[in-house]
Design a protein around this motif. Structure first.
Motif, PDB file in Angstrom:
ATOM      1  N   PRO A 148       0.834  -1.206   0.000  1.00 26.28           N
ATOM      2  CA  PRO A 148       0.000   0.000   0.000  1.00 26.28           C
ATOM      3  C   PRO A 148       0.871   1.259   0.000  1.00 26.28           C
ATOM      4  O   PRO A 148       2.053   1.190   0.351  1.00 26.28           O
ATOM      5  CB  PRO A 148      -0.808  -0.126   1.301  1.00 26.28           C
ATOM      6  N   ALA A 149       0.287   2.379  -0.372  1.00 20.62           N
ATOM      7  CA  ALA A 149       1.051   3.619  -0.490  1.00 20.62           C
ATOM      8  C   ALA A 149       1.634   4.025   0.864  1.00 20.62           C
ATOM      9  O   ALA A 149       0.971   3.940   1.890  1.00 20.62           O
ATOM     10  CB  ALA A 149       0.157   4.732  -1.034  1.00 20.62           C
ATOM     11  N   ARG A 150       2.889   4.440   0.835  1.00 18.46           N
ATOM     12  CA  ARG A 150       3.552   4.967   2.028  1.00 18.46           C
ATOM     13  C   ARG A 150       4.227   6.279   1.655  1.00 18.46           C
ATOM     14  O   ARG A 150       4.637   6.481   0.503  1.00 18.46           O
ATOM     15  CB  ARG A 150       4.556   3.960   2.570  1.00 18.46           C
ATOM     16  N   GLN A 151       4.353   7.154   2.617  1.00 18.27           N
ATOM     17  CA  GLN A 151       4.939   8.459   2.353  1.00 18.27           C
ATOM     18  C   GLN A 151       6.456   8.369   2.345  1.00 18.27           C
ATOM     19  O   GLN A 151       7.059   7.811   3.262  1.00 18.27           O
ATOM     20  CB  GLN A 151       4.482   9.485   3.389  1.00 18.27           C
ATOM     21  N   ILE A 152       7.067   8.960   1.288  1.00 23.09           N
ATOM     22  CA  ILE A 152       8.527   8.989   1.204  1.00 23.09           C
ATOM     23  C   ILE A 152       9.073  10.413   1.165  1.00 23.09           C
ATOM     24  O   ILE A 152      10.284  10.605   1.109  1.00 23.09           O
ATOM     25  CB  ILE A 152       9.049   8.190  -0.010  1.00 23.09           C
ATOM     26  N   GLY A 153       8.199  11.415   1.167  1.00 23.27           N
ATOM     27  CA  GLY A 153       8.668  12.790   1.124  1.00 23.27           C
ATOM     28  C   GLY A 153       7.532  13.779   0.996  1.00 23.27           C
ATOM     29  O   GLY A 153       6.372  13.449   1.264  1.00 23.27           O
ATOM     30  N   TRP A 154       7.908  14.992   0.590  1.00 15.59           N
ATOM     31  CA  TRP A 154       6.960  16.105   0.426  1.00 15.59           C
ATOM     32  C   TRP A 154       7.184  16.739  -0.937  1.00 15.59           C
ATOM     33  O   TRP A 154       8.310  16.774  -1.442  1.00 15.59           O
ATOM     34  CB  TRP A 154       7.184  17.153   1.520  1.00 15.59           C
ATOM     35  N   MET A 155       6.108  17.262  -1.541  1.00 18.59           N
ATOM     36  CA  MET A 155       6.177  17.897  -2.864  1.00 18.59           C
ATOM     37  C   MET A 155       5.663  19.327  -2.796  1.00 18.59           C
ATOM     38  O   MET A 155       4.717  19.630  -2.068  1.00 18.59           O
ATOM     39  CB  MET A 155       5.325  17.126  -3.870  1.00 18.59           C
ATOM     40  N   SER A 156       6.260  20.200  -3.611  1.00 20.82           N
ATOM     41  CA  SER A 156       5.790  21.580  -3.706  1.00 20.82           C
ATOM     42  C   SER A 156       4.574  21.668  -4.624  1.00 20.82           C
ATOM     43  O   SER A 156       4.246  20.705  -5.325  1.00 20.82           O
ATOM     44  CB  SER A 156       6.901  22.476  -4.271  1.00 20.82           C
ATOM     45  N   ARG A 157       3.926  22.830  -4.640  1.00 24.50           N
ATOM     46  CA  ARG A 157       2.811  23.039  -5.575  1.00 24.50           C
ATOM     47  C   ARG A 157       3.288  22.916  -7.013  1.00 24.50           C
ATOM     48  O   ARG A 157       2.524  22.553  -7.904  1.00 24.50           O
ATOM     49  CB  ARG A 157       2.170  24.414  -5.361  1.00 24.50           C
ATOM     50  N   PHE A 158       4.555  23.216  -7.259  1.00 24.08           N
ATOM     51  CA  PHE A 158       5.144  23.149  -8.592  1.00 24.08           C
ATOM     52  C   PHE A 158       5.355  21.703  -9.035  1.00 24.08           C
ATOM     53  O   PHE A 158       5.549  21.426 -10.218  1.00 24.08           O
ATOM     54  CB  PHE A 158       6.477  23.914  -8.582  1.00 24.08           C
ATOM     55  N   GLY A 159       5.333  20.768  -8.081  1.00 28.26           N
ATOM     56  CA  GLY A 159       5.573  19.366  -8.398  1.00 28.26           C
ATOM     57  C   GLY A 159       7.032  18.995  -8.258  1.00 28.26           C
ATOM     58  O   GLY A 159       7.533  18.112  -8.946  1.00 28.26           O
ATOM     59  N   GLU A 160       7.716  19.652  -7.351  1.00 28.49           N
ATOM     60  CA  GLU A 160       9.135  19.420  -7.103  1.00 28.49           C
ATOM     61  C   GLU A 160       9.306  18.869  -5.687  1.00 28.49           C
ATOM     62  O   GLU A 160       8.679  19.361  -4.751  1.00 28.49           O
ATOM     63  CB  GLU A 160       9.870  20.760  -7.240  1.00 28.49           C
ATOM     64  N   ARG A 161      10.162  17.872  -5.533  1.00 28.55           N
ATOM     65  CA  ARG A 161      10.396  17.287  -4.207  1.00 28.55           C
ATOM     66  C   ARG A 161      11.085  18.296  -3.295  1.00 28.55           C
ATOM     67  O   ARG A 161      12.016  18.991  -3.704  1.00 28.55           O
ATOM     68  CB  ARG A 161      11.232  16.024  -4.320  1.00 28.55           C
ATOM     69  N   LEU A 162      10.580  18.374  -2.065  1.00 26.94           N
ATOM     70  CA  LEU A 162      11.103  19.325  -1.083  1.00 26.94           C
ATOM     71  C   LEU A 162      12.075  18.631  -0.137  1.00 26.94           C
ATOM     72  O   LEU A 162      11.915  17.469   0.192  1.00 26.94           O
ATOM     73  CB  LEU A 162       9.944  19.937  -0.273  1.00 26.94           C
ATOM     74  N   SER A 163      13.070  19.367   0.318  1.00 31.56           N
ATOM     75  CA  SER A 163      14.057  18.863   1.283  1.00 31.56           C
ATOM     76  C   SER A 163      13.516  19.017   2.692  1.00 31.56           C
ATOM     77  O   SER A 163      13.938  19.918   3.408  1.00 31.56           O
ATOM     78  CB  SER A 163      15.319  19.700   1.197  1.00 31.56           C
ATOM     79  N   LEU A 164      12.597  18.170   3.041  1.00 32.50           N
ATOM     80  CA  LEU A 164      12.004  18.190   4.380  1.00 32.50           C
ATOM     81  C   LEU A 164      12.030  16.774   4.950  1.00 32.50           C
ATOM     82  O   LEU A 164      11.860  15.803   4.207  1.00 32.50           O
ATOM     83  CB  LEU A 164      10.549  18.676   4.325  1.00 32.50           C
ATOM     84  N   PRO A 165      12.196  16.634   6.266  1.00 31.73           N
ATOM     85  CA  PRO A 165      12.105  15.305   6.867  1.00 31.73           C
ATOM     86  C   PRO A 165      10.660  14.812   6.836  1.00 31.73           C
ATOM     87  O   PRO A 165       9.728  15.616   6.706  1.00 31.73           O
ATOM     88  CB  PRO A 165      12.582  15.545   8.306  1.00 31.73           C
ATOM     89  N   LEU A 166      10.463  13.512   6.956  1.00 28.37           N
ATOM     90  CA  LEU A 166       9.104  12.979   6.960  1.00 28.37           C
ATOM     91  C   LEU A 166       8.322  13.428   8.183  1.00 28.37           C
ATOM     92  O   LEU A 166       7.121  13.649   8.119  1.00 28.37           O
ATOM     93  CB  LEU A 166       9.108  11.446   6.908  1.00 28.37           C
ATOM     94  N   GLN A 167       8.994  13.568   9.320  1.00 25.74           N
ATOM     95  CA  GLN A 167       8.335  13.965  10.559  1.00 25.74           C
ATOM     96  C   GLN A 167       9.131  15.076  11.218  1.00 25.74           C
ATOM     97  O   GLN A 167      10.249  15.372  10.819  1.00 25.74           O
ATOM     98  CB  GLN A 167       8.208  12.772  11.500  1.00 25.74           C
ATOM     99  N   GLY A 168       8.519  15.677  12.227  1.00 23.35           N
ATOM    100  CA  GLY A 168       9.201  16.738  12.954  1.00 23.35           C
ATOM    101  C   GLY A 168       8.941  18.095  12.357  1.00 23.35           C
ATOM    102  O   GLY A 168       7.832  18.391  11.929  1.00 23.35           O
ATOM    103  N   SER A 169      10.004  18.898  12.272  1.00 20.97           N
ATOM    104  CA  SER A 169       9.871  20.271  11.787  1.00 20.97           C
ATOM    105  C   SER A 169      10.971  20.582  10.788  1.00 20.97           C
ATOM    106  O   SER A 169      12.014  19.931  10.765  1.00 20.97           O
ATOM    107  CB  SER A 169       9.951  21.250  12.955  1.00 20.97           C
ATOM    108  N   GLY A 170      10.735  21.589   9.961  1.00 21.60           N
ATOM    109  CA  GLY A 170      11.737  22.022   8.992  1.00 21.60           C
ATOM    110  C   GLY A 170      11.186  23.071   8.063  1.00 21.60           C
ATOM    111  O   GLY A 170       9.984  23.371   8.062  1.00 21.60           O
ATOM    112  N   MET A 171      12.085  23.657   7.284  1.00 23.31           N
ATOM    113  CA  MET A 171      11.730  24.654   6.270  1.00 23.31           C
ATOM    114  C   MET A 171      12.399  24.250   4.962  1.00 23.31           C
ATOM    115  O   MET A 171      13.500  23.700   4.964  1.00 23.31           O
ATOM    116  CB  MET A 171      12.219  26.044   6.672  1.00 23.31           C
ATOM    117  N   ALA A 172      11.735  24.534   3.835  1.00 25.11           N
ATOM    118  CA  ALA A 172      12.306  24.264   2.515  1.00 25.11           C
ATOM    119  C   ALA A 172      11.784  25.302   1.532  1.00 25.11           C
ATOM    120  O   ALA A 172      10.723  25.897   1.740  1.00 25.11           O
ATOM    121  CB  ALA A 172      11.941  22.864   2.051  1.00 25.11           C
TER     122      ALA A 172
END
Length: 192
Positions: A148-172
């Motif tokens: 089943p689908a699992r999360q491996i990251g975060w995407m921007s509105r532009f459709g670009e992968r963001l440098s963020l951790p899966l959990q916790g806090s951060g900025m990108a």
């Protein structure tokens, strides 16, 4: 006519279709469907009676959007991806009263051949990879893959992968748009 319809397409009387939408070969739109402006329905798409499709959606070839599915504005449905509306179907048992509602939020991408199990919500600008099977709600901006689908990251509105951790806090920052994203307590959002 305020929209374009290929001669082989069938649009039942009563269907609402917004200005500038394009309906391609062998499409069937049922009478109760509500389709927004600037929508593209690729070859062999089916749209059920209890379906709402927002403005600017792109539904690629061979997709069936069944009853109780809502697509907000700007949703992309890749070729041959699948929606369902009954959780435990049987050919000999009538379950139309058991349809589960599926909501795809603004700007989400559903990759080719992925499956969205009914009763789930896909968050704004989430990105579901090709072939993934979504069987639970997905947060906004999440990048999901697998069965089943699992999360491996975060995407921007532009459709670009963001440098963020899966959990916790951060900025990108999205390199193409310079939009800033904040991850706080496991929730990703645009930073203002």
């Amino acid at each position: 006519m305020i929209y374009t319809q290929h001669p082989s397409a069938i649009v039942d009387d009563g269907a609402q279709i917004g200005e500038g939408s394009r309906i391609w070969h062998f499409v069937h739109v049922c009478a109760g469907a509500r389709i927004g402006k600037g929508v593209s329905l690729g070859q062999n798409v089916f749209v059920g009676n209890k379906v709402v499709i927002g403005d600017g959606c792109k539904i690629q070839n061979n997709v069936s959007v069944y009853d109780n599915v809502t697509l907000e504005d700007g949703v992309f449905c890749g070729p041959s991806m699948v929606f369902t509306n009954v959780y435990n179907p049987r050919a000999l048992i009538e379950r139309k009263s058991e349809y589960r509602t599926t909501l795809i939020r603004k700007g989400a991408t559903l990759g080719a051949n992925c499956t969205i199990v009914c009763g789930t919500t896909v968050g704004e600008y989430a990105f579901v990879g090709a072939g993934a099977v979504v069987n639970k709600d997905i947060p906004s901006f999440a990048l999901m893959v697998g069965v089943p689908a699992r999360q491996i990251g975060w995407m921007s509105r532009f459709g670009e992968r963001l440098s963020l951790p899966l959990q916790g806090s951060g900025m990108a920052v999205c390199e193409h748009t310079q939009e800033r994203y904040e991850l706080k307590d496991g929730i990703c959002s645009l930073s203002h």
